[in-house]
Motif scaffolding. Structure first.
Motif, PDB file in Angstrom:
ATOM      1  N   ILE A  14       0.825  -1.228   0.000  1.00 38.75           N
ATOM      2  CA  ILE A  14       0.000   0.000   0.000  1.00 38.75           C
ATOM      3  C   ILE A  14       0.856   1.273   0.000  1.00 38.75           C
ATOM      4  O   ILE A  14       0.332   2.356  -0.198  1.00 38.75           O
ATOM      5  N   VAL A  15       2.163   1.122   0.218  1.00 40.15           N
ATOM      6  CA  VAL A  15       3.015   2.310   0.111  1.00 40.15           C
ATOM      7  C   VAL A  15       3.918   2.253  -1.129  1.00 40.15           C
ATOM      8  O   VAL A  15       4.849   3.041  -1.261  1.00 40.15           O
TER       9      VAL A  15
ATOM     10  N   GLY B 162     -10.151   3.380   8.991  1.00 33.35           N
ATOM     11  CA  GLY B 162      -8.838   2.880   8.588  1.00 33.35           C
ATOM     12  C   GLY B 162      -8.940   1.875   7.461  1.00 33.35           C
ATOM     13  O   GLY B 162      -9.979   1.233   7.272  1.00 33.35           O
ATOM     14  N   GLY B 163      -7.860   1.688   6.719  1.00 31.69           N
ATOM     15  CA  GLY B 163      -7.866   0.819   5.551  1.00 31.69           C
ATOM     16  C   GLY B 163      -7.337  -0.580   5.803  1.00 31.69           C
ATOM     17  O   GLY B 163      -6.993  -1.286   4.858  1.00 31.69           O
ATOM     18  N   GLU B 164      -7.285  -0.989   7.067  1.00 34.58           N
ATOM     19  CA  GLU B 164      -6.774  -2.337   7.346  1.00 34.58           C
ATOM     20  C   GLU B 164      -7.727  -3.396   6.792  1.00 34.58           C
ATOM     21  O   GLU B 164      -8.953  -3.212   6.778  1.00 34.58           O
ATOM     22  N   ALA B 165      -7.158  -4.520   6.378  1.00 32.21           N
ATOM     23  CA  ALA B 165      -7.982  -5.685   6.043  1.00 32.21           C
ATOM     24  C   ALA B 165      -8.531  -6.235   7.365  1.00 32.21           C
ATOM     25  O   ALA B 165      -7.787  -6.361   8.337  1.00 32.21           O
TER      26      ALA B 165
ATOM     27  N   GLY C 221       1.132   5.189   7.233  1.00 32.83           N
ATOM     28  CA  GLY C 221       1.300   5.594   5.841  1.00 32.83           C
ATOM     29  C   GLY C 221       0.585   4.648   4.895  1.00 32.83           C
ATOM     30  O   GLY C 221       0.360   3.501   5.246  1.00 32.83           O
ATOM     31  N   PRO C 222       0.174   5.134   3.730  1.00 31.29           N
ATOM     32  CA  PRO C 222       0.581   6.410   3.130  1.00 31.29           C
ATOM     33  C   PRO C 222      -0.189   7.644   3.619  1.00 31.29           C
ATOM     34  O   PRO C 222       0.270   8.746   3.386  1.00 31.29           O
TER      35      PRO C 222
ATOM     36  N   VAL D  69      -6.516   8.179  12.768  1.00 30.57           N
ATOM     37  CA  VAL D  69      -6.747   6.906  12.069  1.00 30.57           C
ATOM     38  C   VAL D  69      -5.719   6.681  10.959  1.00 30.57           C
ATOM     39  O   VAL D  69      -5.514   7.536  10.092  1.00 30.57           O
ATOM     40  N   LYS D  70      -5.093   5.508  11.011  1.00 35.79           N
ATOM     41  CA  LYS D  70      -4.037   5.140  10.060  1.00 35.79           C
ATOM     42  C   LYS D  70      -4.630   4.653   8.743  1.00 35.79           C
ATOM     43  O   LYS D  70      -5.766   4.186   8.710  1.00 35.79           O
ATOM     44  N   TYR D  71      -3.801   4.690   7.685  1.00 29.48           N
ATOM     45  CA  TYR D  71      -4.180   4.173   6.362  1.00 29.48           C
ATOM     46  C   TYR D  71      -5.622   4.614   6.056  1.00 29.48           C
ATOM     47  O   TYR D  71      -6.461   3.812   5.637  1.00 29.48           O
ATOM     48  N   VAL D  72      -5.904   5.882   6.278  1.00 26.34           N
ATOM     49  CA  VAL D  72      -7.309   6.331   6.256  1.00 26.34           C
ATOM     50  C   VAL D  72      -7.895   6.186   4.850  1.00 26.34           C
ATOM     51  O   VAL D  72      -7.301   6.620   3.857  1.00 26.34           O
TER      52      VAL D  72
END
Lengths: 408, 408
Positions: free
Chosen positions: A103-104, A195-198, A239-240, A254-257
């Motif tokens: 993702i980065v 967040g964009g986590e799976a 990130g990103p 929130v990460k990987y938003v």
């Protein structure tokens, strides 16, 4: 590179003091099952690995206390006296496993969906970079920083003082983006970031998704950050792209938003509805309890830690006021009986940053309880004691955060 | 960690443009002999090593242009948009080989001799640390930064823009130390600092010792620094102790400092007497020529570098005023015909720090000459042209420092 301060580990670090500490990552009944499903590895004392997990391998191992594969705090002795925390010493606290590094690979292609505005739109980081830019220094601190000091054994990572750091964030002001999209819809009262986590299989998504709502007032300072300390935001730290809400507890950043929605109500995700709520010991979390939003005024001593020299010593620490600037910080070497003003050290990076402080003290042989007490510009000072609460959130009492130092 | 900006190398980097550039480290007649004796390895174009020498192995190789084993500059594309330069991207310029790492084994034991004060004394870093502490952000810049732009082929490292960075220095104010020792002796007009490098055999010590005198007025801001960017000062950058003179050119910030003397006259060491002197092309250096002390006002663009996108772009750069704060910086996309004010980005770290700046610009297909011009609080602005001088020092002309960008 060598670090400036020798790391001292010992009686002032409660996480290392209490062999029976609970290292669960989730406090609910199904905690162990969930921990297993998420792939986390809670650690007991003495089980700290020699090396860091792959996603955090670039960090300075010696600066960190590893509580689990997803939770690592900065040693009190490695916090330093700087206005900015070097990235390789910054704490880590992830609610879900870190996404794959793919993702980065093409950062500018990452997109975030903006909803609840007059003209909803999906924007890439490439788009965001042309819209505006700001750099803000702000303290990133876990809601549970200081949890180890609660005598009731609050469940969750047993953070001492090191689940905090001061970071320079660079990105576009959220307000700039929202105004370009016509502003929030009528009736919007919250900014809800996802967040964009799976999400792991086998669990109800609502119980694990990282989705947080903050009040609309946060729009004045929030940013969508793609850099941290002048480096592309590491995957390790979201990130990103990360939602950064200066002065708010870590979980709101929130990460990987992937989605930002202006909403009338707070999300019903568990992390918002019942998680990160202040309630009495023994109570379950519920939406009517205070949420962990704006941080309170706080400080702690970073040096000396266990021993000091006979004669003149420099006492160092860090202090911050959450969303408010500080008016001052005092230090006591007699456990709070008498206080003297400390001096702020280095440039002022703004109201959301922490300020290192220093005070010279003549110490003769004996034992000293060194404590610090910060006050913000609205006159709020750290209390002496704790406000006991089930999950051990928001501890800013000066007494517990002190250190005991011997001069021989 | 990944870096934020893709490094672009090409026509805007004169050091890479001129295959015949001179890479001598010393400009005198015996230069090559001295280079050999000092163990330096000047490099021709295309000879850059894949890895960095041991003493600098912790640096980010991809961020640096390696001119020789002792001279490495930051790529223009790796300077970033931050208020502080990450240590692993900061340029390196050493006048002598780096001392053995044993000198940082016990940092607090390193001592420095203070002379020309009422009570001369040898003080260890341990002593200094109890006397006082300050943290100052200041630009570190080589006197020859921009040398590559001089058409007469000034000898010395062919720096483009990257022999500069903004650093947070922590140490004791020199004034605090000197006042504790009774103040300078009567008649003192200079502060003369001597580096602790081992001097090579076979050369007259006066011709190689790093010993620099700065005017007494520098005492108000100078410090003896043991930390850089909140990390123990790396050996690579002068650790364990460095004389830091905020706002002064790099050479005055003497590394591994062993002696500080308050003197009536400047040292007769070559690096002071004839080195680092502004004189006409073809002239030899002499003590009556201006010495490279206070830096002049300067800025340059850091992004975009070669190509930009059709439409809205963010133009970034850095600007600083030496010992004076800035009042503003302007940017032109038409080679200086028309100018617009840029906006400073991020917190202001004080008068000696640089300020990143940003300006949005709509660019349609075509070629653009992007230049920047900073002005300090006393009204000094960067000139358009060069002041040609034998060694290519102090270049702050805005025209040469611009970039040519194509939009297709």
């Amino acid at each position: 590179m060598e670090r400036s301060t020798q790391i001292q580990r010992g009686p002032n670090d409660p996480g290392l003091q209490n062999p029976g500490r609970r290292t669960l990552l989730l406090g609910s009944a199904g905690a162990m099952a969930a921990v297993s499903l998420l792939g986390f590895t809670p650690l007991a004392r003495g089980e700290e690995p020699k090396s860091l997990p792959d996603y955090a391998a670039w960090k300075d191992r010696s600066a960190l206390i590893v509580h689990s594969t997803n939770t690592m705090e900065t040693h009190r002795g490695a916090i330093g006296q700087g206005v900015v925390t070097p990235s390789d010493r910054l704490f880590i606290r992830n609610n879900l496993p870190t996404p794959d590094k793919s993702i980065v690979a093409d950062r500018d292609a990452w997109d975030v969906n903006i909803e609840g505005v007059k003209t909803p739109k999906k924007l890439t980081i490439g788009d965001l970079k042309t819209m505006g830019v700001t750099t803000v220094a702000s303290v990133l601190q876990c809601s549970g920083n200081g949890r180890a000091f609660f005598p009731h054994g609050a469940s969750g990572t047993q953070w001492s003082v090191g689940a905090a750091g001061c970071v320079l964030w660079t990105g576009v002001p959220l307000k700039t983006v929202v105004e370009a999209l016509g502003g929030p819809v009528d009736g919007a009262r919250y900014i809800t970031s996802t967040g964009g986590e799976a999400l792991p299989d086998g669990l109800d998504p609502k119980t694990v998704v990282v989705e947080r709502s903050v009040p609309l007032r946060a729009m004045d300072s929030a940013l969508l950050a793609w850099e941290m300390n002048d480096t592309a935001l590491p995957l390790t730290h979201g990130g990103p792209l990360r939602m950064v809400v200066p002065g708010y507890y870590g979980v709101n950043n929130v990460k990987y938003v992937k989605n930002i929605a202006f909403t009338e109500n707070q999300t019903d995700a568990k992390i918002q509805a019942s998680g990160y709520r202040i309630r009495d010991v023994g109570q379950k979390g519920a939406p009517d309890q205070p949420s962990m939003w704006e941080m309170n005024v706080k400080s702690w001593v970073t040096a000396p830690l266990e021993t000091a020299q006979n004669g003149r010593n420099m006492i160092y620490g860090v202090a911050f006021g959450g969303t408010k600037a500080l008016s001052g910080v005092e230090v006591s070497t007699d456990g709070g009986k008498t206080w003297k003003s400390a001096r702020f050290l280095g440039p002022d990076l703004g109201p959301y940053a922490w300020r290192p402080f220093v005070m010279a003290a003549e110490l003769s042989p004996g034992e000293y309880r060194i404590v610090s007490r910060a006050t913000d510009v609205e006159g709020n000072s750290q209390p002496e004691g704790r406000k006991d609460n089930e999950r051990g959130y928001g501890h800013n009492g000066w007494s517990d955060h002190g250190v005991t130092v011997t001069v021989s």
